[in-house]
Design a protein around this motif. Structure first.
Motif, short mmCIF file in Angstrom:
data_model
loop_
_atom_site.label_atom_id
_atom_site.label_comp_id
_atom_site.label_asym_id
_atom_site.label_seq_id
_atom_site.Cartn_x
_atom_site.Cartn_y
_atom_site.Cartn_z
N SER A 1 0.66 -1.30 -0.20
CA SER A 1 0.03 0.00 -0.11
C SER A 1 0.83 1.15 0.05
N GLY A 2 0.29 2.27 -0.33
CA GLY A 2 0.98 3.80 -0.47
C GLY A 2 0.33 4.61 0.28
N SER A 3 0.96 5.67 0.60
CA SER A 3 0.28 6.75 1.63
C SER A 3 -0.49 7.83 0.88
N ARG A 4 -1.45 8.64 1.66
CA ARG A 4 -2.32 9.50 1.30
C ARG A 4 -1.95 10.73 2.16
N THR A 5 -1.80 11.82 1.42
CA THR A 5 -1.43 13.23 2.14
C THR A 5 -2.69 13.92 2.34
N GLY A 6 -3.32 14.12 3.57
CA GLY A 6 -4.45 15.03 3.85
C GLY A 6 -4.05 16.04 4.76
N ILE A 7 -5.12 16.81 4.96
CA ILE A 7 -5.06 17.82 6.11
C ILE A 7 -5.53 17.48 7.50
N MET A 8 -5.33 18.28 8.29
CA MET A 8 -5.99 18.04 9.85
C MET A 8 -5.94 19.47 10.25
N ILE A 9 -7.15 19.81 11.03
CA ILE A 9 -7.54 21.10 11.74
C ILE A 9 -8.34 20.93 12.86
N GLY A 10 -8.13 21.58 14.03
CA GLY A 10 -8.91 21.15 15.11
C GLY A 10 -8.23 22.34 16.19
N GLY A 11 -9.07 21.96 17.44
CA GLY A 11 -8.74 22.81 18.51
C GLY A 11 -8.46 21.93 19.88
N PHE A 12 -8.06 22.51 20.98
CA PHE A 12 -7.82 21.70 22.04
C PHE A 12 -7.67 22.74 23.41
N ALA A 13 -7.81 22.07 24.39
CA ALA A 13 -7.47 22.84 25.69
C ALA A 13 -6.16 22.17 26.25
N GLU A 14 -5.73 22.98 27.19
CA GLU A 14 -4.38 22.79 27.77
C GLU A 14 -4.47 22.91 29.24
N PHE A 15 -4.33 22.07 30.15
CA PHE A 15 -4.53 22.07 31.52
C PHE A 15 -3.22 21.86 32.40
N LYS A 16 -2.52 22.71 32.79
CA LYS A 16 -1.29 22.52 33.69
C LYS A 16 -1.56 21.92 34.82
N VAL A 17 -0.92 20.82 35.11
CA VAL A 17 -0.96 20.06 36.27
C VAL A 17 0.20 20.32 37.37
N SER A 18 1.40 20.62 36.71
CA SER A 18 2.45 20.97 37.49
C SER A 18 3.42 21.54 36.55
N PRO A 19 4.51 22.10 37.13
CA PRO A 19 5.54 22.81 36.04
C PRO A 19 5.88 21.91 34.96
N LEU A 20 5.90 20.64 34.93
CA LEU A 20 6.36 19.68 33.90
C LEU A 20 5.07 19.05 33.19
N PHE A 21 4.09 18.75 33.87
CA PHE A 21 2.96 18.12 32.91
C PHE A 21 1.55 18.72 32.69
N SER A 22 1.15 18.54 31.63
CA SER A 22 -0.10 19.27 31.28
C SER A 22 -1.21 18.02 30.68
N ILE A 23 -2.10 18.19 30.82
CA ILE A 23 -3.32 17.40 30.18
C ILE A 23 -4.16 18.20 29.03
N LYS A 24 -3.96 17.52 27.72
CA LYS A 24 -4.23 18.06 26.57
C LYS A 24 -5.49 17.50 25.91
N PRO A 25 -6.72 17.63 25.99
CA PRO A 25 -7.69 16.94 25.31
C PRO A 25 -8.14 18.07 23.98
N GLY A 26 -8.64 17.18 22.99
CA GLY A 26 -8.84 18.14 21.93
C GLY A 26 -9.70 17.22 20.82
N LEU A 27 -10.21 18.16 19.89
CA LEU A 27 -11.18 17.48 18.63
C LEU A 27 -10.70 18.03 17.56
N ARG A 28 -10.52 17.11 16.60
CA ARG A 28 -10.15 17.67 14.99
C ARG A 28 -10.67 16.85 13.79
N TYR A 29 -10.67 17.50 13.19
CA TYR A 29 -11.15 17.07 11.66
C TYR A 29 -9.64 16.48 10.96
#
Length: 267
Positions: A110-138
């Motif tokens: 099989s060969g590849s297909r090149t497509g686009i992606m676009i969406g949004g997300f939220a970023e919640f910092k839980v510590s200086p090092l770690f964040s939780i990042k849920p999102g939704l995209r097409y």
């Protein structure tokens, strides 16, 4: 042994497998012709009724899967919020390219297909090092395959995808490197195959839900007091079989490399 992956599309009643010749005037090898007949079933009237019943049953199962997955995500995020002290959240938009392909069992070229992606997300910092990042995209996924006669068919699979990522932020000042990883669940919204005969609906051949894992890295850099831009790369590893039961014992999983850029806003 690797062999061409032939059309996985719904044929019209009475349609037959074309008896085309290759560019060298030779008939395709028996293995390829056999695969073609296996993967492109001739749909009869009785089979249509069975397919309708099958689709109704699959829709019910799909709704339950989606509900279960959303419930797990909501419970997990709620648990995090209830046990952690969050700093100021961020909202972002992202866009980029997805270089997708599929891995098959048994092995099929099989060969590849090149497509686009676009969406949004939220970023919640839980510590200086770690964040939780849920999102939704097409996101556009898919692959291209040969039909046994030297022609390439491109399968276009388009999804709405929901990632929930754990992001590790490295403590640097202006330009901040990061890595992120987490599960994804995608809902297929369309599927067609582009061949020499034009676009044909291929919904019967693919599952509605696609589960996977995402791994990525990149750079955040602040451009204003409350605005950050970012750029990164990532890889999606498919976990679930995307091919439906009408394809027999052949399984396929979506994979893809991503190039992403976007902007984030402090709330």
């Amino acid at each position: 042994m690797t062999r061409d992956y032939c059309n996985i599309i719904k044929k019209k009643p009475g349609a037959s497998v074309p008896n085309k010749k290759s560019n060298h005037g030779l008939q395709p090898v028996d293995a390829d012709r056999g695969a073609f007949r296996t993967l492109v079933p001739l749909i009869t009237k009785s089979e249509k009724q069975k397919i309708k019943k099958y689709k109704l049953k699959k829709r019910k199962v799909t709704k339950l899967k989606i509900l279960a997955k959303i419930s797990i995500i909501v419970v997990a995020i709620a648990a995090i919020f209830s046990t952690q002290s969050f700093s100021q959240p961020k909202l972002g938009i992202e866009a980029g390219l997805n270089l997708s392909n599929s891995s098959f069992s048994p092995d099929l070229r099989s060969g590849s297909r090149t497509g686009i992606m676009i969406g949004g997300f939220a970023e919640f910092k839980v510590s200086p090092l770690f964040s939780i990042k849920p999102g939704l995209r097409y996101i556009m996924k898919g692959f291209s395959v040969g039909d046994g006669w030297g022609n390439q068919n491109t399968f276009k699979l388009n999804y709405i995808e929901a990632p929930v990522l754990l992001k590790v932020n490295f403590p640097v000042q202006q330009v901040k490197p990061y890595v992120e990883a987490g599960p994804t669940v995608a809902l297929r919204i369309s599927s067609t195959v582009e061949s020499i005969d034009g676009d044909v609906d291929a919904s019967e051949a693919f599952e509605t839900i696609d589960f996977g894992l995402y791994f990525g890295s990149g750079l955040d850099f602040r451009v204003a007091n409350n605005i950050e831009m970012f750029t990164g790369i990532g890889y999606s590893l498919g976990l679930s079989n995307t091919l439906s039961a009408i394809n027999g014992n052949i399984t396929g999983k979506n994979n893809g490399f991503k190039i992403i850029s976007g902007v984030k806003f402090d709330l």
